[in-house]
Motif scaffolding. Sequence first.
Motif, PDB file in Angstrom:
ATOM      1  N   ASN A  50      11.404   0.276   3.087  1.00 26.41           N
ATOM      2  CA  ASN A  50       9.963   0.549   2.743  1.00 26.41           C
ATOM      3  C   ASN A  50       9.905   2.209   2.085  1.00 26.41           C
ATOM      4  OD1 ASN A  50       8.731  -1.371   3.625  1.00 26.41           O
ATOM      5  ND2 ASN A  50       8.074  -0.645   5.622  1.00 26.41           N
ATOM      6  N   VAL A  51      10.890   3.009   2.425  1.00 28.40           N
ATOM      7  CA  VAL A  51      11.167   4.339   1.914  1.00 28.40           C
ATOM      8  C   VAL A  51      11.902   4.387   0.677  1.00 28.40           C
ATOM      9  CG1 VAL A  51      11.830   6.652   2.510  1.00 28.40           C
ATOM     10  CG2 VAL A  51      10.532   5.136   4.441  1.00 28.40           C
ATOM     11  N   LEU A  52      13.128   3.426   0.804  1.00 27.55           N
ATOM     12  CA  LEU A  52      13.859   3.663  -0.448  1.00 27.55           C
ATOM     13  C   LEU A  52      13.613   3.038  -1.390  1.00 27.55           C
ATOM     14  CD1 LEU A  52      17.304   3.220   1.469  1.00 27.55           C
ATOM     15  CD2 LEU A  52      16.442   5.209   0.109  1.00 27.55           C
ATOM     16  N   LEU A  53      12.812   1.712  -1.388  1.00 24.98           N
ATOM     17  CA  LEU A  53      12.416   1.042  -2.656  1.00 24.98           C
ATOM     18  C   LEU A  53      11.553   1.935  -3.365  1.00 24.98           C
ATOM     19  CD1 LEU A  53      13.229  -1.581  -3.397  1.00 24.98           C
ATOM     20  CD2 LEU A  53      10.946  -2.550  -2.452  1.00 24.98           C
ATOM     21  N   PRO A  54      10.350   2.456  -3.042  1.00 28.46           N
ATOM     22  CA  PRO A  54       9.468   3.245  -3.790  1.00 28.46           C
ATOM     23  C   PRO A  54      10.217   4.401  -4.625  1.00 28.46           C
ATOM     24  CG  PRO A  54       8.469   3.024  -1.694  1.00 28.46           C
ATOM     25  CD  PRO A  54       9.739   2.442  -1.381  1.00 28.46           C
ATOM     26  N   LEU A  55      11.146   4.787  -3.933  1.00 35.73           N
ATOM     27  CA  LEU A  55      11.966   6.123  -4.370  1.00 35.73           C
ATOM     28  C   LEU A  55      12.778   5.457  -5.613  1.00 35.73           C
ATOM     29  CD1 LEU A  55      13.336   8.128  -1.407  1.00 35.73           C
ATOM     30  CD2 LEU A  55      11.713   8.961  -3.213  1.00 35.73           C
ATOM     31  N   LEU A  56      13.332   4.347  -5.398  1.00 40.21           N
ATOM     32  CA  LEU A  56      14.468   3.795  -6.595  1.00 40.21           C
ATOM     33  C   LEU A  56      13.473   3.533  -7.674  1.00 40.21           C
ATOM     34  CD1 LEU A  56      16.884   1.502  -4.584  1.00 40.21           C
ATOM     35  CD2 LEU A  56      17.261   3.440  -5.945  1.00 40.21           C
ATOM     36  N   LEU A  57      12.178   2.995  -7.317  1.00 40.62           N
ATOM     37  CA  LEU A  57      11.312   2.621  -8.493  1.00 40.62           C
ATOM     38  C   LEU A  57      10.924   3.892  -9.319  1.00 40.62           C
ATOM     39  CD1 LEU A  57       8.970  -0.056  -6.938  1.00 40.62           C
ATOM     40  CD2 LEU A  57      10.636  -0.333  -8.566  1.00 40.62           C
ATOM     41  N   ILE A  58      10.665   4.989  -8.629  1.00 41.21           N
ATOM     42  CA  ILE A  58      10.262   6.318  -9.198  1.00 41.21           C
ATOM     43  C   ILE A  58      11.310   6.618  -9.926  1.00 41.21           C
ATOM     44  CG2 ILE A  58       9.694   8.741  -8.866  1.00 41.21           C
ATOM     45  CD1 ILE A  58       7.933   7.656  -6.299  1.00 41.21           C
ATOM     46  N   LEU A  59      12.521   6.864  -9.662  1.00 41.01           N
ATOM     47  CA  LEU A  59      13.589   7.092 -10.294  1.00 41.01           C
ATOM     48  C   LEU A  59      14.019   6.480 -11.419  1.00 41.01           C
ATOM     49  CD1 LEU A  59      16.351   9.279  -9.728  1.00 41.01           C
ATOM     50  CD2 LEU A  59      17.407   7.132  -8.836  1.00 41.01           C
ATOM     51  N   ALA A  60      13.732   4.916 -11.386  1.00 40.20           N
ATOM     52  CA  ALA A  60      13.983   3.839 -12.639  1.00 40.20           C
ATOM     53  C   ALA A  60      13.083   4.422 -13.561  1.00 40.20           C
ATOM     54  CB  ALA A  60      13.758   2.591 -12.198  1.00 40.20           C
ATOM     55  N   ALA A  61      11.742   4.794 -13.009  1.00 39.56           N
ATOM     56  CA  ALA A  61      10.689   5.019 -14.020  1.00 39.56           C
ATOM     57  C   ALA A  61      11.093   6.340 -14.917  1.00 39.56           C
ATOM     58  CB  ALA A  61       9.376   5.287 -13.543  1.00 39.56           C
ATOM     59  N   VAL A  62      11.364   7.425 -14.172  1.00 43.40           N
ATOM     60  CA  VAL A  62      12.148   8.768 -14.584  1.00 43.40           C
ATOM     61  C   VAL A  62      12.992   8.362 -15.743  1.00 43.40           C
ATOM     62  CG1 VAL A  62      12.955  10.815 -14.018  1.00 43.40           C
ATOM     63  CG2 VAL A  62      11.207  10.002 -12.641  1.00 43.40           C
ATOM     64  N   LEU A  63      13.961   7.677 -15.208  1.00 40.77           N
ATOM     65  CA  LEU A  63      15.158   7.428 -16.127  1.00 40.77           C
ATOM     66  C   LEU A  63      14.720   6.828 -17.422  1.00 40.77           C
ATOM     67  CD1 LEU A  63      18.086   6.373 -13.776  1.00 40.77           C
ATOM     68  CD2 LEU A  63      17.886   8.636 -15.009  1.00 40.77           C
TER      69      LEU A  63
END
Length: 126
Positions: A105-118
């Motif tokens: 629940n914590v990691l998934l949103p973080l990964l999505l944000i990281l992908a969006a930034v990249l």
Amino acid sequence: MADKTFTLDECKKHASDKDCWLVVHGKVYNVTDFLEEHPGGYDIILTSAGKDATQDFEEIGHSNSARELLEKYHIGGFAGGDSAPGSRNTGAAVAKSGGASKAINVLLPLLLILAAVLVNMYLKKE
Ligand code: HEM
């Protein structure tokens, strides 16, 4: 008081609204005084009375404050005796899977944000 250990047969004798015990994660709780206060309702908790209620308790996804509340009603350990398949270690198993799904629940949103930034950085470069 909390160092006593109760068998399932003993717990089964306390399954009424006047005397209600239940087992959660290998501990026995006397929740008679809590029945009226239970935010989820009086009846639902009675459906788990006198038995291992770990699965019922976890399926609802009770909050940490609900878990802390439990301690107030702790009267002893559970000696086991539930013959339902897979129920004996439900405590640890459910706690583990709960932990894993929380991490996701914590990691998934973080990964999505990281992908969006990249993606954003990549598009800006072009
Ligand atoms: C003695 C152990 C229990 C305690 C201390 C407890 C405590 C609580 C508390 C504090 C809440 C409010 C929401 C939260 O903070 O999570 C709640 C909600 C609820 N509980 Fe329990 N509970 C217990 C056992 C059970 C059992 C065995 C069941 C099911 C058979 C159950 C079913 C529910 C339901 C359905 C809700 C409402 C959830 C909602 O409306 O979102 N509870 N409980």
